[in-house]
Design a protein around this motif. Structure first.
Motif, short mmCIF file in Angstrom:
data_model
loop_
_atom_site.label_atom_id
_atom_site.label_comp_id
_atom_site.label_asym_id
_atom_site.label_seq_id
_atom_site.Cartn_x
_atom_site.Cartn_y
_atom_site.Cartn_z
N UNK A 1 54.91 -18.21 69.85
CA UNK A 1 56.01 -19.14 70.05
C UNK A 1 55.58 -20.56 69.74
N UNK A 2 56.54 -21.41 69.42
CA UNK A 2 56.33 -22.85 69.27
C UNK A 2 57.03 -23.51 70.44
N UNK A 3 56.28 -23.90 71.47
CA UNK A 3 56.90 -24.52 72.64
C UNK A 3 56.07 -25.71 73.07
N UNK A 4 56.75 -26.82 73.39
CA UNK A 4 56.04 -28.01 73.82
C UNK A 4 55.46 -27.80 75.22
N UNK A 5 56.16 -27.04 76.06
CA UNK A 5 55.71 -26.92 77.46
C UNK A 5 54.69 -25.80 77.64
N UNK A 6 54.66 -24.79 76.74
CA UNK A 6 53.60 -23.76 76.79
C UNK A 6 52.92 -23.82 75.43
N UNK A 7 51.87 -24.65 75.29
CA UNK A 7 51.35 -24.97 73.96
C UNK A 7 50.52 -23.89 73.29
N UNK A 8 49.94 -22.96 74.05
CA UNK A 8 49.04 -21.97 73.43
C UNK A 8 49.65 -20.59 73.51
N UNK A 9 50.18 -20.06 72.39
CA UNK A 9 50.83 -18.75 72.41
C UNK A 9 49.82 -17.61 72.56
N UNK A 10 50.37 -16.38 72.75
CA UNK A 10 49.50 -15.23 73.00
C UNK A 10 48.76 -14.79 71.75
N UNK A 11 49.30 -15.10 70.58
CA UNK A 11 48.58 -14.68 69.37
C UNK A 11 48.67 -15.78 68.33
#
Lengths: 76, 176
Positions: B47-57
């Motif tokens: 994902x591209x999210x400002x609040x969760x910056x590090x995605x699972x892959x």
């Protein structure tokens, strides 16, 4: 590209050092403002009302207006 | 026949018309070619999210041979990577940068416009209700009844210090 090392720690205490005095000052200011714009005029208004208050006179005025059920106006 | 695509529908009218036709996947499944692509939620997601910056892959997990050799070079000292290689490694890991994610869109105009349109519609409905639905107001709302009510409140000395009766001048028989 070598960037300067970013701020790593102490961010909360920095924020608190800045914001806590301001918040205390604003809260105290709000309380002082409320005291002198609301509570002091209210106390004065009550004092002025009761300074020359004749409760019997007021009662008779209300009685003549006919609002009581226990005592009718003096005419009836 | 109205087809609902995964993206936004163009005009507001089209959006309101299509909203009337529900998009349950049960209906759409019978069409076959209209079924929206479903993600396999049992695998790690990107994902591209400002609040969760590090995605699972990482963004690209199937690498070309060129990308694989770059990943091997990444195992060594990073000072030997050129600027373009570092950017390429970033783009392998992530789809959008933070500035790209934060780019403003014009969606708020549609939202605000939709809000106003629906408020206007609601106003029309309420007006129709006033004419055709509501019963007549109780007699306590008549002007002369309310005047008598205020007179009685003054006679009772309602809130005589700071409120209602405080504003009436009892000696002159008028408002202060």
């Amino acid at each position: 590209m070598s960037l300067p090392k970013p701020l790593m720690r102490g961010m909360l205490s920095k924020r608190l050092k800045f914001h806590l005095p301001i918040s205390f000052a604003l809260a105290m200011g709000a309380a002082i403002l409320f005291k002198y714009t609301v509570t002091e005029p209210r106390k004065q208004a009550y004092a002025d009302f009761y300074k020359n208050y004749d409760s019997v006179k007021e009662f008779n005025a209300m009685r003549e207006a006919g609002i009581f059920e226990s005592v009718r106006p003096s005419g009836e | 026949m109205l087809h609902l695509t995964a993206g936004r529908v163009g005009s507001l009218l089209a959006r309101r018309a299509t909203a009337a036709f529900s998009t349950s996947s049960v209906r759409m499944a019978s069409h076959g070619h209209d079924v929206a692509e479903t993600t396999d939620m049992s695998l790690p997601l990107y994902w591209d999210r400002v609040d969760i910056p590090l995605p699972d892959r990482p963004y690209k997990d199937t690498l070309t041979t060129g990308d694989q050799s770059l990943k091997q070079k990444e195992q060594g000292p990073w000072s030997q990577l050129s600027k373009e290689e570092k950017v390429a490694l970033y783009r392998l890991m992530f789809s959008q940068t933070f500035p790209e994610m934060k780019q403003p869109s014009a969606e708020w105009k549609s939202v605000v416009g939709g809000i106003f349109i629906l408020m206007g519609l609601t106003g029309l409905i309420v007006w129709w209700q006033k004419v055709y639905v509501y019963p007549p107001a109780p007699r306590t709302f008549d002007a002369d009844w309310q005047a008598k009510q205020y007179k009685r409140m003054l006679d009772m000395r309602v809130n005589p210090i700071e409120g209602f009766a405080a504003k009436w001048d009892y000696k002159k028989g008028q408002w202060k």
